[in-house]
Design an enzyme around this catalytic site. Sequence first.
Site, short mmCIF file in Angstrom:
data_model
loop_
_atom_site.label_atom_id
_atom_site.label_comp_id
_atom_site.label_asym_id
_atom_site.label_seq_id
_atom_site.Cartn_x
_atom_site.Cartn_y
_atom_site.Cartn_z
CE1 TYR A 141 -3.44 -2.81 0.68
CE2 TYR A 141 -4.78 -0.60 1.36
CZ TYR A 141 -4.45 -2.09 0.93
OH TYR A 141 -5.82 -2.81 0.87
CE LYS A 188 2.46 -17.82 -2.96
NZ LYS A 188 1.56 -18.86 -2.95
CG ASP A 221 -1.16 -20.43 -1.57
OD1 ASP A 221 -0.88 -20.45 -0.28
OD2 ASP A 221 -0.84 -20.85 -2.39
CG ASP A 245 -7.80 -5.08 1.89
OD1 ASP A 245 -8.84 -4.53 2.53
OD2 ASP A 245 -7.84 -5.09 0.64
CG ASP A 249 -13.15 -7.34 2.40
OD1 ASP A 249 -13.16 -6.85 3.33
OD2 ASP A 249 -13.65 -7.00 1.31
C1 IPM Z 1 -10.28 -1.53 4.23
C2 IPM Z 1 -10.53 -0.87 3.10
C3 IPM Z 1 -9.30 0.20 2.73
C4 IPM Z 1 -8.06 -0.62 2.55
C5 IPM Z 1 -9.74 1.07 1.28
C6 IPM Z 1 -10.86 1.77 1.55
C7 IPM Z 1 -8.66 1.83 1.17
O1 IPM Z 1 -10.75 -1.78 1.94
O2 IPM Z 1 -10.14 -0.85 5.26
O3 IPM Z 1 -9.89 -2.54 4.37
O4 IPM Z 1 -7.96 -1.26 1.53
O5 IPM Z 1 -7.57 -0.59 3.37
MN MN Z 2 -10.50 -3.82 2.59
#
Ligand code: IPM
Ligand code: MN
Length: 355
Positions: A141, A188, A221, A245, A249
């Site tokens: 990032y 990884k 993975d 990230d 999710d």
């Molecule tokens: C998160 C979001 C952010 C990230 C975006 C909105 C920049 O997806 O907080 O997980 O990728 O960190």
């Molecule tokens: Mn995110």
Amino acid sequence: MNASFVLLPGDGIGPEVTEAAYRVLVAVGRRFGHEFHFDSRPMGGVAIDEYGDPLPQSTLDACREADAIILGAVGGPQWDDPNAKTRPEAGLLTLRKELGLFANLRPITAHAQLIEASPLRRDLIEGVDILFFRELTGGIYFGDSSLSDDGRVATSVMRYSVGEIERIVRMAAQAARNRRNKLTSVDKANVLEVSRLWRRVASRVMTEEFPDVDYEVVLVDAMAMHLISRPRDFDVVVTGNLFGDILTDEGSMLPGSLGMLPSASLGETQPGLYEPIHGSAPDIAGEDLANPLATILAAAMALRHSLGLETEAAAVEAAVDVVLDSGMRTKDIAGGGKFFGTEAMGDAVATAVST
Ligand code: IPM
Ligand code: MN
């Protein structure tokens, strides 16, 4: 106690869920006799519209002065233009970096009342309680990136230093000691040099400083599979920015709704930043349909991690349980049945905190 919160309602459903968390914090202040001060500031798309900047200097300054920051959500289709000078998300990334919030805590907890809402079978999801530590101010990032002059080749560098790895691993290992004493580091290392460094440093920190904590390494993975096939086996998980990230999710789907999951971003010093994991959900914005529980639970994390108010944090979490036990549901967790709005749900938690 005297404490000051900055509220960053942001975009989409952000203002609605932030309002609910605000009311719960007001109820906490009243019940426990604290003086909480609140200051609401623009950030994200609304700040681009107003100031041409997703994180205006005045917002950043206010955040630095606060004891804790509660963020709703940022982003929306009106700011998605790929040619735009700036995006709402850039404000969030700058805020994390400027405040040194290198540790992103994302708990994935299966609430007993909502087991049926999970896409996983009951026997897989029951009892799941994972705490992710995602590194938040380094990695790909924030590495160098470039686009060639002809626009045909792009690079984004994944970079980690020893110090960056040590501090997040230490924080995660400390947390493991207060839980089930197990830490999983995800990388990884079979392919990436940066992951081989991550693994060497993590393993050294664990051997030298945390020999009492169960420690394992898993490739990212494989971790994506294990999160679905045996999520109960994990306690604390530590990983880099991008892997964290993606995996969080994925993990956020396990308990059934994104609308239940809070997160905390912490650095060496205060303030911490607290937000729901979910996004701005522009499709349901302003309709009183959003689930405010993630933001309310994020406010509980703020009480715990930034203000040291453990009893108050636990009271908010207990109030959420009381409301869920009563059968109240927002649309995302109602399974097609009767549901309540954002405001009613938030007020029910505030009432439960007060009694
Ligand atoms: C998160 C979001 C952010 C990230 C975006 C909105 C920049 O997806 O907080 O997980 O990728 O960190
Ligand atoms: Mn995110």
